[in-house]
Design an enzyme around this catalytic site. Structure first.
Site, PDB file in Angstrom:
ATOM      1  N   HIS A  94      -6.043  -1.939   4.830  1.00 24.56           N
ATOM      2  CA  HIS A  94      -6.527  -1.765   6.325  1.00 24.56           C
ATOM      3  C   HIS A  94      -6.596  -0.488   7.205  1.00 24.56           C
ATOM      4  O   HIS A  94      -4.993   0.539   6.793  1.00 24.56           O
ATOM      5  CB  HIS A  94      -5.651  -2.734   7.210  1.00 24.56           C
ATOM      6  N   THR A 132      -5.728   0.501   9.739  1.00 23.32           N
ATOM      7  CA  THR A 132      -4.130   0.941  10.560  1.00 23.32           C
ATOM      8  C   THR A 132      -3.157   1.046   9.787  1.00 23.32           C
ATOM      9  O   THR A 132      -1.933   1.736  10.387  1.00 23.32           O
ATOM     10  CB  THR A 132      -3.909  -0.279  11.370  1.00 23.32           C
ATOM     11  N   LYS A 133      -3.017   0.930   8.354  1.00 24.61           N
ATOM     12  CA  LYS A 133      -2.137   1.875   7.307  1.00 24.61           C
ATOM     13  C   LYS A 133      -2.401   3.290   6.815  1.00 24.61           C
ATOM     14  O   LYS A 133      -3.101   3.571   7.363  1.00 24.61           O
ATOM     15  CB  LYS A 133      -2.138   0.600   6.272  1.00 24.61           C
ATOM     16  N   ASN A 134      -1.531   3.605   6.220  1.00 20.46           N
ATOM     17  CA  ASN A 134      -1.186   4.722   6.500  1.00 20.46           C
ATOM     18  C   ASN A 134      -2.429   5.514   5.008  1.00 20.46           C
ATOM     19  O   ASN A 134      -2.814   6.660   5.146  1.00 20.46           O
ATOM     20  CB  ASN A 134      -0.651   5.656   5.281  1.00 20.46           C
ATOM     21  N   ILE A 135      -3.375   4.617   3.498  1.00 20.18           N
ATOM     22  CA  ILE A 135      -3.782   4.446   3.012  1.00 20.18           C
ATOM     23  C   ILE A 135      -4.697   4.265   3.292  1.00 20.18           C
ATOM     24  O   ILE A 135      -4.582   2.680   2.819  1.00 20.18           O
ATOM     25  CB  ILE A 135      -3.165   4.923   1.679  1.00 20.18           C
TER      26      ILE A 135
END
Ligand SMILES: *Cc1c(COP(=O)(O)O)cnc(C)c1O
Length: 376
Positions: free
Chosen positions: A178, A180-183
């Site tokens: 998603h 909002t995640k790092n990758i």
């Protein structure tokens, strides 16, 4: 303005998207889908990785693979995202929420043991902020009581515990891409299968309950309905976007870790005068700098600080409302043991802006505003 998050973009995502559009093969498990799966299998040392439309979908697959049904109980922290619980309540299970370790905000192994009953089928742990749970203690319990162990590693890609990638320690693990995640690829996820006996059925569940994957490999001459299933496949466009970012995973993680380290260094002084608490990273693993949070003395101070920073165009965020205290949480589950830390710690936690290439200047600006807030 300093936003709380900016979805990660490296640079060449647009080129692969154009390439895929020219190929005109957009359905899932295509060339880029396979490349992503192989990248994850190789780099995380995982038996088998299936790309899914979200981490939520991957969690739902774990429920199907464990044959979760009415009457079963699943133990998890109350301090997590709704998807961790929903995957199992959808199948009729009852959720048993337990307390966390206040230092890491991760599930407390002792609280797990106290919640185990004859109905318990699985333990789902969440590696909050990409920091590992106490996996040795948890695995010892799940082995002793013969329970499934699932890792919600949504936030934990590129983190490790004793040299093993998070998500590869339990029977299955799930990852989120998603934005909002790092990758990220906007919306996306992965199911990590560490127990080889689950692989064949996982492919069938992912492909609408058919053995289409075997057909594509030429192992059977037509594909048919074999089992329950759904559409848990990631589109090739998302996979192509994701593949670019996976190839920059080390650089993205290193950049975030530098930013994380700078926050830590610049806020140490406020910790030394007991104005705030800084995150604690256990020595037995490495983290991916998914999040930088601080804790104030109480909720009132947290909210005041959040408003103070917002007035100065710095966007920060609180996090989970404990699931047992939410409307649906009370219907589908209950808290076992005493809520010593979950509610109290969640109310004083504040997440600071952190994203790929946030830069030193922005971090310095945030920390100096926080210091100003605490000035006597
Ligand atoms: C982000 C997140 C999810 C959900 O991920 P999606 O890919 O949006 O479905 C689940 N669990 C945790 C702990 C998360 O942080």
């Amino acid at each position: 303005m300093i936003p709380f998050n900016k979805p990660c973009v490296v640079e060449s995502e647009i080129d692969v998207l154009t390439e895929v559009l020219h190929e005109n093969k957009l359905s899932g498990n295509g060339i880029y889908g396979k490349r992503c799966s192989h990248w994850l299998e190789y780099n995380l040392a995982c038996e088998r990785v299936l790309l899914t439309p979200s981490c939520t979908a991957a969690l739902e697959m774990t429920a199907l693979l464990m044959n979760i049904s009415e009457g079963d109980e699943v133990i998890m922290p109350s301090y997590t995202f709704v998807s961790t619980a929903n995957a199992y309540t959808l199948r009729g299970a009852t959720v048993r929420f337990v307390d966390i370790d206040p230092l890491t905000m991760n599930i407390d192994p002792q609280a797990i043991e106290a919640a185990i009953s004859k109905q318990t089928k699985a333990v789902v742990v969440v590696h909050y902020a990409g920091v590992s749970c106490d996996m040795d203690a948890i695995q010892e319990l799940t082995a002793a009581y013969n329970l499934w162990l699932i890792e919600d590693a949504a936030q934990a890609l590129m983190s490790t515990y004793k040299g093993k990638a998070l998500g590869t320690i339990g029977h299955m693990g799930t990852i989120s891409f998603h934005d909002t995640k790092n990758i990220t690829c906007g919306e996306g996820g992965a199911l990590l299968i560490n127990d080889p006996s689950l692989m064949e059925r996982a492919e069938i569940i992912q492909e609408k309950g058919t053995n289409r994957s075997q057909f594509i490999r030429g192992e059977v001459d037509k594909y048919t309905w074999r089992d329950v299933g759904s559409s848990y496949v990631l589109s090739e466009l998302n996979a192509a976007y994701l593949f670019v970012q996976l190839n920059h995973a080390r650089e993205i993680t290193a950049n975030r870790l530098t930013s994380w380290g700078l926050y830590d260094k610049e806020l140490k002084q406020l910790q030394s005068i007991n104005a705030i608490e800084l995150p604690v990273i256990p020595k037995n693993g490495s983290h991916n700098a998914h999040m930088f949070f601080i804790k104030t003395t109480n909720e009132h101070d947290r909210n005041r600080l959040m408003a103070y920073l917002k007035e100065r165009d710095i966007i920060t965020a609180s996090h989970y409302v404990p699931l047992h205290s939410a409307y649906a949480g009370a219907i589908y589950g209950s808290f076992i043991g005493t809520d010593q830390y979950t509610t109290r710690e969640s109310k004083r936690l504040l997440r600071l802006p952190l994203y790929y290439r946030i830069g030193e200047r922005a971090i310095h600006h945030v920390t100096s505003q926080i210091q100003e807030f605490f000035q006597p």
